[in-house]
Write an enzyme that holds these catalytic residues in place. Structure first.
Site, mmCIF file in Angstrom:
data_model
loop_
_atom_site.group_PDB
_atom_site.id
_atom_site.type_symbol
_atom_site.label_atom_id
_atom_site.label_comp_id
_atom_site.label_asym_id
_atom_site.label_seq_id
_atom_site.Cartn_x
_atom_site.Cartn_y
_atom_site.Cartn_z
ATOM 1 C CG HIS A 113 -0.752 -0.154 2.500
ATOM 2 N ND1 HIS A 113 0.196 0.595 3.130
ATOM 3 C CD2 HIS A 113 -1.288 -0.952 3.451
ATOM 4 C CE1 HIS A 113 0.245 0.262 4.397
ATOM 5 N NE2 HIS A 113 -0.632 -0.677 4.621
ATOM 6 C CG HIS B 106 -3.422 -5.758 12.702
ATOM 7 N ND1 HIS B 106 -4.352 -4.744 12.668
ATOM 8 C CD2 HIS B 106 -2.422 -5.358 11.845
ATOM 9 C CE1 HIS B 106 -3.942 -3.785 11.848
ATOM 10 N NE2 HIS B 106 -2.783 -4.146 11.336
ATOM 11 C CD GLU C 180 -3.284 -2.883 7.277
ATOM 12 O OE1 GLU C 180 -2.635 -2.687 8.317
ATOM 13 O OE2 GLU C 180 -3.170 -2.186 6.245
ATOM 14 C CG ASP D 1 -1.165 -7.131 6.365
ATOM 15 O OD1 ASP D 1 -2.211 -6.681 6.889
ATOM 16 O OD2 ASP D 1 -0.037 -6.740 6.695
ATOM 17 C CG HIS E 226 -0.718 0.162 12.110
ATOM 18 N ND1 HIS E 226 -1.069 0.716 10.901
ATOM 19 C CD2 HIS E 226 -0.750 -1.169 11.925
ATOM 20 C CE1 HIS E 226 -1.268 -0.248 10.005
ATOM 21 N NE2 HIS E 226 -1.090 -1.399 10.611
ATOM 22 C CG ASP F 161 1.172 -4.701 11.461
ATOM 23 O OD1 ASP F 161 1.380 -5.790 10.901
ATOM 24 O OD2 ASP F 161 0.303 -3.910 11.078
ATOM 25 C CE1 TYR G 57 5.513 -3.439 8.612
ATOM 26 C CE2 TYR G 57 5.318 -2.576 10.843
ATOM 27 C CZ TYR G 57 4.778 -3.246 9.757
ATOM 28 O OH TYR G 57 3.484 -3.696 9.813
ATOM 29 C CG HIS H 214 4.552 -7.894 8.475
ATOM 30 N ND1 HIS H 214 3.979 -8.441 7.350
ATOM 31 C CD2 HIS H 214 3.646 -6.992 8.947
ATOM 32 C CE1 HIS H 214 2.780 -7.893 7.157
ATOM 33 N NE2 HIS H 214 2.555 -7.027 8.111
HETATM 34 FE FE1 FEO Z 1 -1.268 -3.444 9.806
HETATM 35 FE FE2 FEO Z 1 0.607 -6.045 8.727
HETATM 36 O O1 FEO Z 1 -0.910 -4.999 8.860
#
Ligand code: FEO
Length: 401
Positions: free
Chosen positions: A28, A82, A84, A86, A148, A167, A195, A228
């Site tokens: 993104h 989370h 999101e 991903d 976040h 994250d 990051y 990640h």
């Molecule tokens: Fe905030 Fe890895 O997604």
């Protein structure tokens, strides 16, 4: 597939079952030159528990890695730290396959997942500090609101000392190594900073509060397992310290000079201003925007004391690449920077003022009045640019102290 994609044991009863995305180069709007991983973790407790899932196209890799240790249908609980996509993209299909008793997430997580997937089935809200029994183990949830997203949380498995941190403490880095201590430290530090700069920077005050809390838990933490990049199992204090440094955003003598140019004049001004900053003891990083990605500029700013921006005027406006950078940076809310603007023009020269206005809106302390040069700078104009740079350098020095 489970003969190919295997789970990786990371502790007595916990396995990494995520996916490696070697090909992604744009996350993104953030350039991911080294790819990324979507980490998910399987706890083989009495109640078999999956922590997070992966981006939807990687669902088969996740299922295969789970199946290499246990039939996916045996999953009792899923935890969504989370929402999101991903980390939640594969969730509906994993729920469909595994039919877990419950999917634990924060109260905001219930709302957010429902808004993504239009179903609240099996979703159970958990509170900050609440623990659930996995039979022979216990999992505790820590609210990490705005780290976040508003729904974000950590999960802590005290029995094995593992903090599942979604994250936070992660990075976009595809590797065959699962642990940070197996990866060169310069790569870890660069990608960790990148990051932080591009994802967590706007929430630095929340990071500082969270660090206090995590530091209190730290005696028991043996491993930090983010969503990640690699898992931290050695020298955990190092990544916590780096987060403290990055979140504090203490200015340094480094000035980032980001610019674009039409016919080379603004580039020449950038070099002359840079010479001036260096003459005052500053360290300069020139970033031509045609070859410097916005996310790399953000990374450099994380360890800088100044942001100096140059733009030619095109059709009464700043150059498009400059607008792209400034609006991106504005959202990241960097703090404690001094700054300035400059640029060449042919007819009207609005860009310098426009850049200055955005820098002010970003709460950057603007030094002097931006320099405008008509068409091509002559020797005097370049001398003026150098003097302007020296003035900027002097102000950086005062701020750094
Ligand atoms: Fe905030 Fe890895 O997604």
């Amino acid at each position: 597939m489970s003969e190919v994609f295997k789970a990786v044991k990371i502790s007595e009863n916990v396995y990494w079952v995520g996916a490696i995305d070697w090909a992604i180069r744009d996350f993104h709007g953030y350039s991911t030159k080294r790819g990324t991983t979507y980490n998910a973790y399987l706890i083989l407790a009495d109640k078999v528990t999956l922590i997070d899932t992966v981006k939807a196209p990687f669902k088969d890799e996740l299922i295969a890695r789970i199946a290499s240790v246990i039939e996916p249908e045996k999953i009792d609980y899923i935890v969504s730290n989370h929402s999101e996509m991903d980390h939640s993209g594969a969730l509906p299909e994993v729920i469909e396959l595994a039919k877990p008793e419950k999917v634990f997430t924060s109260a905001m997580g219930v709302k957010t997942l429902a808004e993504h997937f239009h179903s609240q089935e099996r979703l159970v809200p958990v509170k900050d500090g609440e623990s659930i029994s996995l039979g022979n183990m216990k999992l505790t949830f820590i609210e990490t609101k705005m780290l976040h997203w508003p729904e974000s949380m950590f999960s802590y498995l005290a029995d094995e000392g593992i903090l599942f941190s979604q994250d936070a403490f992660g990075m976009h880095l595809a590797t065959s190594e699962r642990f940070a201590d197996e990866v060169p430290s310069d790569i870890l530090e660069f990608e960790g900073a990148k990051y932080f700069a591009n994802i967590l920077l706007p929430f630095s005050s929340f990071v500082l509060k969270l660090l206090e809390r995590v530091t209190k838990l730290a005696l028991g933490i043996k491993m930090i397992a983010p969503d990640h990049g690699p898992i931290w199992r050695k020298d955990i204090g190092r990544i916590l310290d780096l987060y403290g440094i990055w979140a504090n955003q203490k200015p340094t003598m480094k000035a980032v000079i980001a610019y674009d140019t039409m016919w080379g004049s603004t580039a020449l001004m950038a070099r002359a201003i840079g010479e001036g900053i260096a003459s005052s003891g500053g360290s300069i990083k020139l970033m031509p925007l045609r070859s410097s990605h916005r996310s790399d500029v953000a990374t450099e700013i994380l360890s800088a004391g100044a942001l100096v921006v140059g733009s030619p005027t095109i059709n009464n406006n700043m150059f498009p690449t400059v607008a792209d950078l400034l609006y991106y940076l504005k959202g990241l809310k960097p703090q404690n920077l001094v700054g300035a603007s400059f640029g060449s023009y042919g007819w009207s020269g609005e860009a310098v003022r426009q850049v200055e206005d955005i820098l002010k809106a970003m709460k950057v302390e603007v030094v002097g009045e931006g320099i405008k040069v008509k068409y091509v700078p002559d020797r005097d104009a370049l001398k003026e640019c150098r003097s302007f740079g020296a003035l900027i350098g002097k102000r950086i020095k005062e701020k750094v102290g």
